[in-house]
Design an enzyme around this catalytic site. Structure first.
Site, mmCIF file in Angstrom:
data_model
loop_
_atom_site.group_PDB
_atom_site.id
_atom_site.type_symbol
_atom_site.label_atom_id
_atom_site.label_comp_id
_atom_site.label_asym_id
_atom_site.label_seq_id
_atom_site.Cartn_x
_atom_site.Cartn_y
_atom_site.Cartn_z
ATOM 1 N N GLU A 186 -3.260 -0.524 4.897
ATOM 2 C CA GLU A 186 -2.377 -0.191 3.776
ATOM 3 C C GLU A 186 -3.198 0.210 2.546
ATOM 4 O O GLU A 186 -4.248 -0.387 2.279
ATOM 5 C CB GLU A 186 -1.504 -1.407 3.394
ATOM 6 C CG GLU A 186 -0.406 -1.692 4.385
ATOM 7 C CD GLU A 186 0.562 -2.777 3.912
ATOM 8 O OE1 GLU A 186 0.525 -3.160 2.724
ATOM 9 O OE2 GLU A 186 1.362 -3.232 4.748
ATOM 10 N N GLU B 241 6.062 5.029 3.968
ATOM 11 C CA GLU B 241 7.162 4.045 3.984
ATOM 12 C C GLU B 241 7.975 4.134 2.697
ATOM 13 O O GLU B 241 7.423 4.099 1.594
ATOM 14 C CB GLU B 241 6.598 2.622 4.160
ATOM 15 C CG GLU B 241 7.711 1.572 4.192
ATOM 16 C CD GLU B 241 7.294 0.239 4.782
ATOM 17 O OE1 GLU B 241 6.162 0.125 5.282
ATOM 18 O OE2 GLU B 241 8.135 -0.682 4.745
ATOM 19 N N LYS C 257 -4.425 0.078 11.446
ATOM 20 C CA LYS C 257 -3.694 0.615 10.290
ATOM 21 C C LYS C 257 -4.113 -0.161 9.054
ATOM 22 O O LYS C 257 -4.225 -1.395 9.105
ATOM 23 C CB LYS C 257 -2.178 0.511 10.499
ATOM 24 C CG LYS C 257 -1.369 0.962 9.267
ATOM 25 C CD LYS C 257 0.091 1.191 9.574
ATOM 26 C CE LYS C 257 0.938 -0.053 9.546
ATOM 27 N NZ LYS C 257 0.905 -0.784 8.252
HETATM 28 O O1 KIV Z 1 4.237 -3.913 10.033
HETATM 29 C C1 KIV Z 1 4.953 -2.975 10.389
HETATM 30 O O2 KIV Z 1 5.789 -3.076 11.298
HETATM 31 C C2 KIV Z 1 4.780 -1.707 9.692
HETATM 32 C C3 KIV Z 1 5.759 -0.611 9.976
HETATM 33 C C4 KIV Z 1 7.060 -0.922 9.352
HETATM 34 C C5 KIV Z 1 5.251 0.710 9.570
HETATM 35 O O3 KIV Z 1 3.896 -1.558 8.916
#
Ligand code: KIV
Length: 277
Positions: A122, A189, A120
């Site tokens: 950002e 988010e 993931k």
């Molecule tokens: O780091 C995390 O847990 C997240 C989630 C809140 C989406 O990015």
């Protein structure tokens, strides 16, 4: 589709298929093998090894301090406890921002050393070239727009995003750009509910996973410790639904143990293991 123990293995294609069929996608966070195995056995679609480990596990007040090495150790532990869920590793602050090469090398480490199946990243439209290259290298990417905690100092706090027109435009353009770059999903988010709905409806091959973004997303994610009530006193985001309150249960077990040891009630003289039983 491959099956392990009779259950279906989630892949990035599962996200896209579920979105197309209007079936909700379930995601929770984990940072260790045991919790990961509980989530996996319960049938969760995907486990996010979030950089929220920085707050939840390591006691920092933001996600900024956590490092690649620590995130890889958490990811490898989660992978050891998981059979079916798709494992997504969260790329920590400064592991992808400095250059595309840095991003590819660090994303690759999550697959090689952590056994993750996706990462993931950002950021919105400004991160698209980086994300495209990571995907070209064979690493599936989940995007993350809205309130992106690694930029908390720029946001000045956890504020709902997508209220103002220029913020809505940025978020909608970012979502389309991330889909076009090949993201299989993206976290929304703390997004204004209508903006999250419009973004979700505007995408066809990229599933939206909401946290504090309302019910119209293709799926939902929560921090597992938060939804189990394992969180510091006073910390309760408005969107959080607490499915259990484990803190008092743990507190009373610890207090009972302390009392039992002090009073010589534990271990008892008649515990069977003394007698080889
Ligand atoms: O780091 C995390 O847990 C997240 C989630 C809140 C989406 O990015």
């Amino acid at each position: 589709m491959s099956r392990i123990n009779g259950k279906k293995k989630t892949t990035v294609r599962t996200f896209v298929r579920k979105k197309a069929k209007g079936k909700k996608i379930t995601v929770l966070t984990a940072y260790d093998a045991f919790i990961a195995s509980l989530l996996d056995n319960a049938g969760i679609d995907s486990i996010l090894v979030g950089d929220s480990a920085s707050n939840v596990i390591h006691g920092y007040d933001s996600t900024i301090p956590i490092t690649m090495d620590i995130m890889i150790a958490h990811t490898a532990a989660v992978a050891r406890g998981t059979k079916n869920a798709l494992i997504i590793a969260d790329m920590p602050f400064l592991s992808f921002q400095p250059s595309i090469e840095t991003a590819v090398l660090n994303a690759g480490r999550f697959l090689k050393e952590g056994n993750a199946e996706a990462v993931k990243i950002e950021g919105g439209i400004e991160m698209v070239d980086t994300i495209r290259r990571v995907i070209e290298c064979g690493i599936p990417v989940m995007g993350h727009i809205g309130l992106t905690p690694q930029s908390i100092n720029r946001f000045g706090g956890p504020r709902i995003q997508g209220k103002a027109i220029d913020s809505q435009t940025y978020l909608k353009e970012s979502a389309l750009a991330l889909e076009e770059a090949g993201c299989f999903s993206m976290v929304l988010e703390l997004l204004e509910i209508e903006t999250a709905k419009e973004i979700t409806e505007s995408l066809t091959t990229c599933a939206t996973i909401g946290i504090g973004a309302g019910p119209h997303c293709d799926g939902q994610v929560l921090v597992t410790n938060d939804m189990l009530g394992l969180r510091p006193e006073g910390f309760k985001p408005k969107f959080l639904r607490e499915y259990a309150n484990l803190t008092p249960i743990i507190n009373s077990a610890i207090e009972q143990y302390i009392k039992d040891v002090i009073n010589s009630d534990f271990p008892g003289e008649d515990e069977s293991y003394y007698k080889g039983g």
